[in-house]
Design an enzyme around this catalytic site. Structure first.
Site, PDB file in Angstrom:
ATOM      1  N   ASN A   7      -1.474   4.744  -4.808  1.00 10.54           N
ATOM      2  CA  ASN A   7      -0.834   4.651  -4.264  1.00 10.54           C
ATOM      3  C   ASN A   7       0.739   3.466  -4.107  1.00 10.54           C
ATOM      4  OD1 ASN A   7       1.010   4.101  -1.225  1.00 10.54           O
ATOM      5  ND2 ASN A   7      -0.732   4.280  -0.499  1.00 10.54           N
ATOM      6  N   ASP A   9       3.604   3.489  -2.553  1.00 13.45           N
ATOM      7  CA  ASP A   9       4.238   2.768  -1.127  1.00 13.45           C
ATOM      8  C   ASP A   9       4.661   1.323  -1.462  1.00 13.45           C
ATOM      9  OD1 ASP A   9       3.413   5.272   0.106  1.00 13.45           O
ATOM     10  OD2 ASP A   9       2.171   4.285   1.095  1.00 13.45           O
ATOM     11  N   HIS A  10       4.208   0.317  -2.026  1.00 14.22           N
ATOM     12  CA  HIS A  10       4.902  -1.214  -2.164  1.00 14.22           C
ATOM     13  C   HIS A  10       5.380  -1.448  -3.359  1.00 14.22           C
ATOM     14  CE1 HIS A  10       2.683  -1.898   1.147  1.00 14.22           C
ATOM     15  NE2 HIS A  10       0.961  -1.846   0.702  1.00 14.22           N
ATOM     16  N   HIS A  43       3.199   7.985   1.384  1.00 15.57           N
ATOM     17  CA  HIS A  43       3.001   7.647   2.871  1.00 15.57           C
ATOM     18  C   HIS A  43       4.504   7.733   3.616  1.00 15.57           C
ATOM     19  CE1 HIS A  43       1.240   6.151   7.212  1.00 15.57           C
ATOM     20  NE2 HIS A  43       2.202   7.366   7.026  1.00 15.57           N
ATOM     21  N   ARG A  45       6.479   7.778   5.929  1.00  8.78           N
ATOM     22  CA  ARG A  45       6.756   7.297   7.326  1.00  8.78           C
ATOM     23  C   ARG A  45       7.396   7.679   8.312  1.00  8.78           C
ATOM     24  NH1 ARG A  45       2.193   3.145   8.067  1.00  8.78           N
ATOM     25  NH2 ARG A  45       2.960   2.756  10.098  1.00  8.78           N
ATOM     26  N   ARG A  49       9.832   2.831   6.299  1.00  8.33           N
ATOM     27  CA  ARG A  49      10.108   1.082   6.001  1.00  8.33           C
ATOM     28  C   ARG A  49       9.746   1.657   4.360  1.00  8.33           C
ATOM     29  NH1 ARG A  49       4.717  -0.549   8.157  1.00  8.33           N
ATOM     30  NH2 ARG A  49       5.113   0.639  10.381  1.00  8.33           N
ATOM     31  N   HIS A  50       9.325   2.274   3.410  1.00  5.83           N
ATOM     32  CA  HIS A  50       9.361   2.887   2.595  1.00  5.83           C
ATOM     33  C   HIS A  50       9.895   3.099   1.915  1.00  5.83           C
ATOM     34  CE1 HIS A  50       5.123   3.497   3.702  1.00  5.83           C
ATOM     35  NE2 HIS A  50       4.900   2.629   3.450  1.00  5.83           N
ATOM     36  N   GLU A  70       0.520  11.412   2.518  1.00  5.61           N
ATOM     37  CA  GLU A  70       0.429  11.112   3.419  1.00  5.61           C
ATOM     38  C   GLU A  70       1.511  10.934   4.395  1.00  5.61           C
ATOM     39  OE1 GLU A  70      -1.401   6.977   3.960  1.00  5.61           O
ATOM     40  OE2 GLU A  70      -2.716   6.993   1.682  1.00  5.61           O
ATOM     41  N   THR A 100       0.229  -1.590   8.674  1.00 10.56           N
ATOM     42  CA  THR A 100      -0.377  -0.605   7.235  1.00 10.56           C
ATOM     43  C   THR A 100      -1.401  -0.028   8.298  1.00 10.56           C
ATOM     44  OG1 THR A 100      -1.819  -0.119   5.938  1.00 10.56           O
ATOM     45  CG2 THR A 100      -2.469  -1.275   7.099  1.00 10.56           C
ATOM     46  N   THR A 101      -1.522   1.282   7.477  1.00  6.13           N
ATOM     47  CA  THR A 101      -2.697   3.014   8.162  1.00  6.13           C
ATOM     48  C   THR A 101      -3.756   1.849   9.884  1.00  6.13           C
ATOM     49  OG1 THR A 101      -2.047   3.833   7.366  1.00  6.13           O
ATOM     50  CG2 THR A 101      -3.272   4.418   8.557  1.00  6.13           C
ATOM     51  N   GLU A 151     -11.079  12.138   4.039  1.00  8.81           N
ATOM     52  CA  GLU A 151     -10.723  10.723   3.611  1.00  8.81           C
ATOM     53  C   GLU A 151     -11.415   9.460   3.974  1.00  8.81           C
ATOM     54  OE1 GLU A 151      -6.772   9.222   2.016  1.00  8.81           O
ATOM     55  OE2 GLU A 151      -7.916   6.936   1.968  1.00  8.81           O
ATOM     56  N   HIS A 191      -8.616   2.268   1.614  1.00 10.64           N
ATOM     57  CA  HIS A 191      -7.933   1.240   2.336  1.00 10.64           C
ATOM     58  C   HIS A 191      -8.652   0.164   2.285  1.00 10.64           C
ATOM     59  CE1 HIS A 191      -5.805  -0.204   5.612  1.00 10.64           C
ATOM     60  NE2 HIS A 191      -5.395   0.868   5.549  1.00 10.64           N
ATOM     61  N   GLY A 213      -4.071   1.731  -2.799  1.00 13.01           N
ATOM     62  CA  GLY A 213      -2.128   0.790  -3.025  1.00 13.01           C
ATOM     63  C   GLY A 213      -2.450  -0.459  -3.349  1.00 13.01           C
TER      64      GLY A 213
HETATM   65  N1  PXP Z   1      -5.810   5.777   2.975  1.00  9.11           N
HETATM   66  C1  PXP Z   1      -4.625   6.068   3.723  1.00  9.11           C
HETATM   67  C2  PXP Z   1      -5.057   6.495   4.667  1.00  9.11           C
HETATM   68  C3  PXP Z   1      -3.695   4.493   3.753  1.00  9.11           C
HETATM   69  O1  PXP Z   1      -3.099   5.093   4.787  1.00  9.11           O
HETATM   70  C4  PXP Z   1      -3.572   3.937   2.671  1.00  9.11           C
HETATM   71  C5  PXP Z   1      -2.440   2.738   3.128  1.00  9.11           C
HETATM   72  O2  PXP Z   1      -0.958   3.947   2.899  1.00  9.11           O
HETATM   73  C6  PXP Z   1      -4.202   3.935   1.391  1.00  9.11           C
HETATM   74  C7  PXP Z   1      -5.924   4.161   1.952  1.00  9.11           C
HETATM   75  C8  PXP Z   1      -4.414   2.703   0.635  1.00  9.11           C
HETATM   76  O3  PXP Z   1      -4.820   2.084   1.211  1.00  9.11           O
HETATM   77  P1  PXP Z   1      -4.956   0.287   0.217  1.00  9.11           P
HETATM   78  O4  PXP Z   1      -3.119  -0.050   0.671  1.00  9.11           O
HETATM   79  O5  PXP Z   1      -5.159  -0.910   1.481  1.00  9.11           O
HETATM   80  O6  PXP Z   1      -5.343   0.586  -1.012  1.00  9.11           O
END
Ligand code: PXP
Length: 238
Positions: A7, A9-10, A43, A45, A49-50, A70, A100-101, A151, A191, A213
């Site tokens: 992921n 996103d960051h 993701h 959103r 935001r990202h 996502e 976060t989620t 998931e 996650h 991520g």
């Molecule tokens: N799975 C889902 C559904 C998520 O929302 C996220 C966070 O965006 C992740 C996995 C990845 O989580 P992490 O960034 O904590 O590894």
């Protein structure tokens, strides 16, 4: 063999902190693939935001492995997913105020809505995964509403305060994965997974794919900082 989806996103979070054009999550995705990632996740959103729409569209053109989008189950996202056609859509709960989620999707309580939503995604040739807590009620409901994947939410396991608690929560994840498989669902998990708590999953083929991520991007910043500083020092001194 278990697969890793990264992921990015960051990387976009860092870029959006300055509202400029670097670092680019599209470049990060390409590098992650070169390093062996089996897929890229973003993701998109509602509040952007990202990840931005531009990122998703470029990633659709450049990702050579698989693109997992996502998103929340909204009308806007249905339109975007139908147009972009990622390799997988993962439906997640989304709240504006959350960092976060938080927790899995409430599938059992929203069967009719989700069944209809997933039907529309499938009509657009999309494959669907639902992010759920590892509990039979939600997994059963995921099967009933037509998802092909679940998931399993590993966030609670990742936050365990003791070895004993981590062991118990991991057993719940394992039972959830086995239950999902027994229903014919494919199983991912993610996650909060990091370089320490991932070790418990080794040797458990019930978890087909990992979605990771934050810990990867956080480590990238630290393992990359020496080289980045050295390169700037050289530019300044010469
Ligand atoms: N799975 C889902 C559904 C998520 O929302 C996220 C966070 O965006 C992740 C996995 C990845 O989580 P992490 O960034 O904590 O590894």
């Amino acid at each position: 063999m278990a697969k890793l989806e990264v992921n990015v996103d960051h990387v976009a979070t860092l870029r959006q902190a300055r509202l400029i054009d670097e670092p680019d999550p599209v470049t990060a995705a390409a590098l992650a693939e070169l390093a062996g990632a089996d897929g890229i996740i973003v993701h998109l959103r509602e509040d952007r935001r990202h990840i931005q729409d531009r990122d998703l569209r470029l990633l659709r053109q450049t990702v050579k492995t698989r693109l997992n989008l996502e998103m929340a189950a909204t009308k806007e996202m249905l339109g975007i997913a139908s147009e972009v056609v990622p390799d997988l859509v993962t439906l997640v709960p989304e709240k504006r105020q959350e960092l976060t989620t938080e927790g899995g999707l409430e599938v059992a309580g929203n069967r009719d809505f989700l069944q209809d939503y997933i039907r529309q995604l499938k009509e657009a040739d999309l494959r669907v995964s639902l992010f759920v807590d590892p509990v039979a009620k939600q997994i059963d409901a995921a099967r009933q509403v037509g998802a092909g994947w679940v998931e399993l939410h590993t966030g609670t396991y990742a936050e365990a305060k003791s070895e004993k608690e981590a062991h118990r929560l991991f057993e719940e994840l394992l039972a959830g994965a086995r239950h999902a498989q027994s229903l014919g669902l494919r199983v991912k998990c993610g996650h909060g997974l990091n370089y320490r708590n991932i070790k418990r999953f080794k040797g458990h083929p019930e978890f087909e794919e990992y979605s990771i991520g934050h810990s990867i991007i956080a480590r990238a910043v630290l393992v990359g900082i020496e080289r980045a500083v050295r390169e700037m020092v050289e530019l300044i001194r010469t």
